[in-house]
Scaffold this motif. Structure first.
Motif, short mmCIF file in Angstrom:
data_model
loop_
_atom_site.label_atom_id
_atom_site.label_comp_id
_atom_site.label_asym_id
_atom_site.label_seq_id
_atom_site.Cartn_x
_atom_site.Cartn_y
_atom_site.Cartn_z
N THR A 262 0.85 -1.19 0.00
CA THR A 262 0.00 0.00 0.00
C THR A 262 0.88 1.23 0.00
O THR A 262 1.96 1.25 0.60
CB THR A 262 -0.93 0.05 1.23
OG1 THR A 262 -0.15 0.05 2.43
CG2 THR A 262 -1.86 -1.15 1.23
N ASP A 267 -3.34 3.68 -1.45
CA ASP A 267 -3.61 2.92 -2.67
C ASP A 267 -3.03 1.52 -2.55
O ASP A 267 -1.99 1.31 -1.90
CB ASP A 267 -3.00 3.62 -3.88
CG ASP A 267 -3.69 4.93 -4.21
OD1 ASP A 267 -4.90 5.02 -3.98
OD2 ASP A 267 -3.01 5.87 -4.67
N ASP A 324 -8.57 -1.15 -7.13
CA ASP A 324 -9.49 -0.35 -6.33
C ASP A 324 -10.32 -1.29 -5.45
O ASP A 324 -11.23 -1.96 -5.94
CB ASP A 324 -10.43 0.46 -7.23
CG ASP A 324 -9.74 1.66 -7.85
OD1 ASP A 324 -8.81 2.19 -7.22
OD2 ASP A 324 -10.12 2.05 -8.97
N THR A 326 -12.08 -0.18 -2.76
CA THR A 326 -13.29 0.62 -2.64
C THR A 326 -12.93 2.04 -3.04
O THR A 326 -11.83 2.51 -2.75
CB THR A 326 -13.85 0.59 -1.21
OG1 THR A 326 -14.91 1.53 -1.09
CG2 THR A 326 -12.78 0.91 -0.19
N LYS A 327 -13.83 2.72 -3.68
CA LYS A 327 -13.54 4.06 -4.19
C LYS A 327 -13.70 5.14 -3.14
O LYS A 327 -13.27 6.27 -3.34
CB LYS A 327 -14.46 4.37 -5.38
CG LYS A 327 -14.28 3.44 -6.57
CD LYS A 327 -15.17 3.86 -7.72
CE LYS A 327 -15.03 2.90 -8.91
NZ LYS A 327 -13.66 2.86 -9.42
N SER A 328 -14.29 4.79 -2.00
CA SER A 328 -14.63 5.82 -1.02
C SER A 328 -13.63 5.99 0.10
O SER A 328 -13.72 6.94 0.87
CB SER A 328 -16.01 5.51 -0.42
OG SER A 328 -15.99 4.24 0.22
N CYS A 329 -12.67 5.07 0.26
CA CYS A 329 -11.74 5.18 1.38
C CYS A 329 -10.41 4.50 1.05
O CYS A 329 -10.27 3.81 0.04
CB CYS A 329 -12.34 4.58 2.65
SG CYS A 329 -12.94 2.89 2.44
N GLU A 330 -9.44 4.70 1.93
CA GLU A 330 -8.10 4.19 1.72
C GLU A 330 -7.93 2.82 2.38
O GLU A 330 -8.70 2.43 3.26
CB GLU A 330 -7.08 5.18 2.32
CG GLU A 330 -7.17 6.57 1.75
CD GLU A 330 -6.31 7.56 2.52
OE1 GLU A 330 -5.77 7.17 3.57
OE2 GLU A 330 -6.21 8.72 2.08
N THR A 345 -9.88 -1.21 5.43
CA THR A 345 -9.95 0.18 4.98
C THR A 345 -9.87 1.15 6.15
O THR A 345 -10.00 0.76 7.31
CB THR A 345 -11.26 0.44 4.21
OG1 THR A 345 -12.36 0.36 5.14
CG2 THR A 345 -11.46 -0.59 3.10
N TYR A 351 -12.23 -6.33 3.48
CA TYR A 351 -12.47 -6.86 2.14
C TYR A 351 -11.55 -8.06 1.92
O TYR A 351 -10.38 -8.05 2.35
CB TYR A 351 -12.20 -5.81 1.07
CG TYR A 351 -13.25 -4.72 1.01
CD1 TYR A 351 -14.24 -4.74 0.02
CD2 TYR A 351 -13.26 -3.68 1.93
CE1 TYR A 351 -15.21 -3.74 -0.04
CE2 TYR A 351 -14.22 -2.68 1.89
CZ TYR A 351 -15.19 -2.72 0.89
OH TYR A 351 -16.14 -1.74 0.85
N GLU A 371 -12.60 -10.55 -7.24
CA GLU A 371 -12.94 -9.16 -6.95
C GLU A 371 -13.01 -8.96 -5.44
O GLU A 371 -13.58 -9.79 -4.73
CB GLU A 371 -14.30 -8.80 -7.57
CG GLU A 371 -14.34 -8.88 -9.08
CD GLU A 371 -15.71 -8.55 -9.63
OE1 GLU A 371 -16.62 -8.29 -8.80
OE2 GLU A 371 -15.88 -8.54 -10.86
#
Length: 416
Positions: A262, A267, A324, A326-330, A345, A351, A371
């Motif tokens: 990360t 990311d 990605d 999740t698009k909303s958090c790191e 996250t 996840y 996924e």
């Protein structure tokens, strides 16, 4: 703080076989939903001592191998009470030095039904960290490292070394001043002091190293692209990952034949073998298995077949790829199993993706996935995940109760 486990349980490393539900047996070996792990430590005394999982004065970390689970207990400085609203996991530097102890569960430990985390390793008193493999148990103390043969009843370690004073950056085990401790002999492996290593992840046949400046070096077998250099060649010495140069990284993890890191910005980058979707990219082998399952249950539509034909599948990802979750958090925490991956996250969600044959994805099934998918259990229970540790075929998760005074969306005080 509570620890949960799911996945392979063939040796009772998640829960004692006596606690299996009706219809299950030790041979079933699957725990597909997260279940709470009893943290009980004999503490070198005659009677078991319950470790309050909400007690901030006790820090418990999990270390795993294929057939065993180790719980590393440390008493902590009483810097906060058990009702603290802090959502951050306890930091290692607050543990009382010289007061660690290790408890084992799983193969060769005996029935842990009355002891939760199994028998306390007497020789571990005072250890700071540990690394467990199928053959050996490595214990890290402030002044030495000891390696014990897990298959022998030894009265002294089979190998040990004195740890010199460390004048460089703070090191995370298995790093030691001047090198690192491997899973098999020769245990001590030297590293160049110019690397300024701060963290090291050991895969089945490769290693991933993080430096103080955020650079990543890899070495070992490259047969499945797990080194991230764009080819399948092995590397005998640490080689910088040029594709990530200039982007400071903060954490690294290594699976059986894949690797993850990360960035400082949260990311997630992945590379290596993707046979079971563990890299988080479309897997032809996995989609083929899913298609066979669908064909058994009913015919697929022409539209489904066309989408499958147009999709680009990845069996080996030899360069790091941005995934990605999740698009909303790191992404704040990562861990790799043999062929699965888990990420936590910044919002405390878990996840998982990759191989799921033993339920190690925590989704209530034995299905695999290419996924990242959220493990809804923790959100449904009002729990915030703070750490994750993957064993080869299972997963262990640390979580705390979400503070009800915090708004779930904005994370500010809820006026209601």
């Amino acid at each position: 703080m509570n620890w949960f486990g799911f996945g392979f349980n063939g040796f009772g490393q998640i829960r004692a076989n006596e606690k299996l539900t009706d219809g299950e047996s030790a041979g079933d070996a699957n725990v597909t939903y997260p279940i709470s792990i009893d943290i009980v430590c004999r503490n070198l005394e005659e009677e078991p001592v319950q470790i309050c999982q909400h007690n901030s004065n006790v820090d418990t970390q999990i270390r795993t191998s294929w057939s065993r689970r180790a719980a590393l207990h440390s008493n902590r400085l009483p810097s906060r009470d058990c009702n603290s609203a802090s959502l951050q996991p306890a930091q290692p530097e607050t543990a009382v030095k010289g007061d660690g102890r290790l408890c084992l569960a799983g193969f060769g430990v005996g029935t842990p039904s009355q002891r939760g985390c199994g028998g306390c390793v007497e020789e571990s008193r005072g250890c700071q960290d540990a690394h467990i493999s199928e053959g050996y148990l490595a214990l890290s103390f402030t002044d030495r490292v000891e390696c014990w043969n897990s298959e022998r009843n030894e009265k002294k370690p089979g190998w040990s070394m004195v740890i010199p004073d460390n004048t460089g950056p703070s090191l995370a085990f298995p790093l030691v001043p001047g090198g690192y401790i491997a899973s098999n002999p020769p245990f001590y492996r030297p590293l160049s002091p110019q690397l300024l290593a701060v963290s090291l992840a050991l895969g089945t046949e490769h290693a991933v190293l993080l430096t103080a400046s955020g650079d990543i070096y890899t070495w070992g077998s490259g047969s499945h692209g797990q080194l991230g250099h764009g080819d399948l060649s092995p590397q005998e010495e640490p080689r910088a990952m040029e594709a990530l140069m200039g982007m400071p990284m903060s954490t690294v993890a290594a699976g059986g034949w894949h690797s993850v890191c990360t960035s400082a910005g949260g990311d997630l980058y992945v590379w290596g073998w993707n046979e079971s979707g563990q890299v988080g990219l479309p897997s032809r082998a996995l989609r083929g298995e899913q298609q066979k399952s669908q064909d058994t249950g009913g015919a697929s539509t022409c539209e489904d077949q066309e989408e499958s034909n147009d999709e680009v599948f990845i069996s080996i990802q030899a360069f790091p790829a941005l995934v990605d979750v999740t698009k909303s958090c790191e992404v704040s925490k990562i861990s790799c199993g043999s062929r699965h991956t888990a990420a936590v996250t910044s919002t405390g969600d878990l996840y998982t993706w990759g191989w799921g044959e033993y339920g190690q994805l925590g989704q209530g099934t034995v299905n695999s996935s290419d996924e990242p998918r959220q493990v809804e259990f923790f959100k449904d229970q009002g729990l915030r995940v703070v750490d994750v540790v993957c064993g080869p075929w299972n997963t262990f998760v640390s979580a705390i109760k979400e503070d009800p005074s915090l708004h779930p969306d904005t994370n500010i005080l809820n006026p209601l």
